[in-house]
Design a protein around this motif. Sequence first.
Motif, PDB file in Angstrom:
ATOM      1  N   PRO A   1       0.911  -1.306  -0.098  1.00  0.00           N
ATOM      2  CA  PRO A   1      -0.101   0.254   0.112  1.00  0.00           C
ATOM      3  C   PRO A   1       0.781   1.360  -0.088  1.00  0.00           C
ATOM      4  N   ARG A   2       1.981   1.246   0.671  1.00  0.00           N
ATOM      5  CA  ARG A   2       2.769   2.540   0.623  1.00  0.00           C
ATOM      6  C   ARG A   2       4.197   2.281   0.764  1.00  0.00           C
ATOM      7  N   PRO A   3       4.791   1.874  -0.515  1.00  0.00           N
ATOM      8  CA  PRO A   3       6.056   1.502  -0.473  1.00  0.00           C
ATOM      9  C   PRO A   3       7.181   2.449  -0.117  1.00  0.00           C
ATOM     10  N   LEU A   4       8.167   1.895   0.555  1.00  0.00           N
ATOM     11  CA  LEU A   4       9.435   2.663   0.781  1.00  0.00           C
ATOM     12  C   LEU A   4      10.104   2.797  -0.506  1.00  0.00           C
ATOM     13  N   ILE A   5      10.711   3.882  -1.129  1.00  0.00           N
ATOM     14  CA  ILE A   5      11.498   4.167  -2.082  1.00  0.00           C
ATOM     15  C   ILE A   5      12.926   4.712  -1.600  1.00  0.00           C
ATOM     16  N   VAL A   6      13.792   4.201  -2.244  1.00  0.00           N
ATOM     17  CA  VAL A   6      15.207   4.520  -1.747  1.00  0.00           C
ATOM     18  C   VAL A   6      15.725   4.982  -3.118  1.00  0.00           C
TER      19      VAL A   6
ATOM     20  N   ALA B   1       3.744  12.687  -4.560  1.00  0.00           N
ATOM     21  CA  ALA B   1       2.436  11.788  -4.697  1.00  0.00           C
ATOM     22  C   ALA B   1       2.262  11.073  -3.684  1.00  0.00           C
ATOM     23  N   GLY B   2       2.828  11.275  -2.505  1.00  0.00           N
ATOM     24  CA  GLY B   2       2.523  10.554  -1.308  1.00  0.00           C
ATOM     25  C   GLY B   2       3.332   9.482  -0.781  1.00  0.00           C
ATOM     26  N   TYR B   3       4.546   9.370  -1.552  1.00  0.00           N
ATOM     27  CA  TYR B   3       5.323   8.020  -1.149  1.00  0.00           C
ATOM     28  C   TYR B   3       6.466   8.341  -0.233  1.00  0.00           C
ATOM     29  N   PRO B   4       6.832   7.898   0.847  1.00  0.00           N
ATOM     30  CA  PRO B   4       8.128   7.983   1.337  1.00  0.00           C
ATOM     31  C   PRO B   4       9.523   7.734   0.655  1.00  0.00           C
ATOM     32  N   VAL B   5      10.272   8.492   0.804  1.00  0.00           N
ATOM     33  CA  VAL B   5      11.770   8.386  -0.159  1.00  0.00           C
ATOM     34  C   VAL B   5      12.887   8.801   0.903  1.00  0.00           C
ATOM     35  N   ILE B   6      13.676   7.805   0.823  1.00  0.00           N
ATOM     36  CA  ILE B   6      15.054   7.900   1.552  1.00  0.00           C
ATOM     37  C   ILE B   6      16.361   8.142   0.353  1.00  0.00           C
ATOM     38  N   VAL B   7      16.786   9.405   0.376  1.00  0.00           N
ATOM     39  CA  VAL B   7      17.683   9.908  -0.770  1.00  0.00           C
ATOM     40  C   VAL B   7      19.123   9.625  -0.073  1.00  0.00           C
ATOM     41  N   VAL B   8      19.780   8.705  -0.702  1.00  0.00           N
ATOM     42  CA  VAL B   8      21.261   8.532  -0.252  1.00  0.00           C
ATOM     43  C   VAL B   8      22.217   9.142  -1.313  1.00  0.00           C
ATOM     44  N   ASP B   9      23.060  10.056  -0.862  1.00  0.00           N
ATOM     45  CA  ASP B   9      23.817  10.696  -1.797  1.00  0.00           C
ATOM     46  C   ASP B   9      25.075  11.012  -1.200  1.00  0.00           C
TER      47      ASP B   9
ATOM     48  N   GLY C   1      16.986  -5.439   2.966  1.00  0.00           N
ATOM     49  CA  GLY C   1      15.718  -5.882   2.744  1.00  0.00           C
ATOM     50  C   GLY C   1      14.417  -4.988   3.087  1.00  0.00           C
ATOM     51  N   ARG C   2      14.806  -3.664   3.357  1.00  0.00           N
ATOM     52  CA  ARG C   2      13.883  -2.868   3.899  1.00  0.00           C
ATOM     53  C   ARG C   2      13.163  -2.223   2.812  1.00  0.00           C
ATOM     54  N   ALA C   3      13.716  -1.980   1.634  1.00  0.00           N
ATOM     55  CA  ALA C   3      13.043  -1.046   0.539  1.00  0.00           C
ATOM     56  C   ALA C   3      12.150  -1.981  -0.585  1.00  0.00           C
ATOM     57  N   ASP C   4      10.972  -1.155  -0.872  1.00  0.00           N
ATOM     58  CA  ASP C   4      10.366  -1.844  -1.899  1.00  0.00           C
ATOM     59  C   ASP C   4      10.589  -1.304  -3.238  1.00  0.00           C
ATOM     60  N   VAL C   5      11.059  -0.119  -3.337  1.00  0.00           N
ATOM     61  CA  VAL C   5      11.808   0.157  -4.813  1.00  0.00           C
ATOM     62  C   VAL C   5      12.965   0.751  -4.514  1.00  0.00           C
ATOM     63  N   LEU C   6      13.843   0.424  -5.652  1.00  0.00           N
ATOM     64  CA  LEU C   6      15.087   1.042  -5.396  1.00  0.00           C
ATOM     65  C   LEU C   6      15.503   2.109  -6.621  1.00  0.00           C
ATOM     66  N   LEU C   7      15.761   3.197  -6.790  1.00  0.00           N
ATOM     67  CA  LEU C   7      16.226   3.924  -7.999  1.00  0.00           C
ATOM     68  C   LEU C   7      17.722   4.098  -7.957  1.00  0.00           C
ATOM     69  N   CYS C   8      18.332   3.829  -8.999  1.00  0.00           N
ATOM     70  CA  CYS C   8      19.806   3.930  -9.099  1.00  0.00           C
ATOM     71  C   CYS C   8      19.963   4.674 -10.517  1.00  0.00           C
ATOM     72  N   HIS C   9      19.907   5.765 -10.340  1.00  0.00           N
ATOM     73  CA  HIS C   9      19.888   6.493 -12.015  1.00  0.00           C
ATOM     74  C   HIS C   9      21.129   7.200 -12.005  1.00  0.00           C
TER      75      HIS C   9
ATOM     76  N   GLY D   1      11.141  -6.946  -4.445  1.00  0.00           N
ATOM     77  CA  GLY D   1      11.413  -5.595  -4.515  1.00  0.00           C
ATOM     78  C   GLY D   1      11.746  -5.300  -5.973  1.00  0.00           C
ATOM     79  N   THR D   2      11.614  -3.976  -6.395  1.00  0.00           N
ATOM     80  CA  THR D   2      11.887  -3.456  -7.853  1.00  0.00           C
ATOM     81  C   THR D   2      12.760  -2.574  -7.938  1.00  0.00           C
ATOM     82  N   LEU D   3      13.603  -2.623  -9.184  1.00  0.00           N
ATOM     83  CA  LEU D   3      14.739  -1.542  -9.496  1.00  0.00           C
ATOM     84  C   LEU D   3      14.518  -0.672 -10.684  1.00  0.00           C
ATOM     85  N   SER D   4      14.778   0.615 -10.536  1.00  0.00           N
ATOM     86  CA  SER D   4      14.704   1.426 -11.750  1.00  0.00           C
ATOM     87  C   SER D   4      16.294   2.038 -11.791  1.00  0.00           C
ATOM     88  N   LEU D   5      16.824   1.389 -12.868  1.00  0.00           N
ATOM     89  CA  LEU D   5      18.173   1.569 -13.130  1.00  0.00           C
ATOM     90  C   LEU D   5      18.561   2.415 -14.407  1.00  0.00           C
TER      91      LEU D   5
END
Length: 262
Positions: free
Chosen positions: A39-44, A60-68, A107-115, A139-143
């Motif tokens: 319902p409310r995926p965590l995005i990294v 859009a309502g999603y929690p996001v953790i940005v690591v940089d 194993g915590r994130a539901d979606v990982l962005l690696c752009h 979990g899913t990856l956007s690369l």
Amino acid sequence: MIEELVAASDVSLGESGADLRQAAIWPGVWALLSTCGVPRPLIVDAGGGSGGFAVPIAAAGYPVIVVDPSPDALAALRLRAAERGLDHQITAVQGDLGDLGDLVGVGRADVLLCHSVLDVVDDPATALAQALRVLRPGGTLSLLVAGQGAAVLRRVLAGRIDEAFAVFTGELGRAPRPSRRFSVADAVALVRRAGGEVTDVHGARIFTDLVPGERLSDPRVVESLRRLELAAARHESYRDLAAHLHVLARRPARQPHIDDHE
């Protein structure tokens, strides 16, 4: 699908060159968020910088953790989040790609962005394998990686033939800081070596970078170009010429070479 993102996040795509360059990326990102099964995926967002993706996603309502690794980029992110009232949705953490497991949790994130991160690391496959550890099984990856074909073509069009050949052979950008570019086959193989299952690949910025900047001041040209980018994104005849390759993948339920060492 991209229209749904505009409505949900108050992002107007297609009004500037920067938005146009991302037009073919957002549908894939939005598809991951809307189909990840929670319902409310965590995005990294690894290497998310000042929040080009994190801020619209959080809106859009999603929690996001940005690591940089950049404190300046994270400061800009915090400012943007505060201005949009998204402080509670975005967490900014300083660190590198290899630190994701420790910083976020395995194993915590539901979606990982690696752009646009793996283009400049020493060992992309190892770095990606480590990054995938933050995803839960399934979990899913956007690369997003730089495309080799576009880099060669741009140099040929500029008359820099020797440089184009160096990009083609992989010699350009090896030192002192790597700047890798990938074919579709390279990008797919990279994800598979890291332990991911590729579900889709498409191109971004296939034509946009070839259009003279003054033409982008015409909204009709921008809209036509946006539609062309979206239509060609998954077309194999054009995908290899994209400035960026967008790979969507998932972490399998079982990954012995990663999980057995956690």
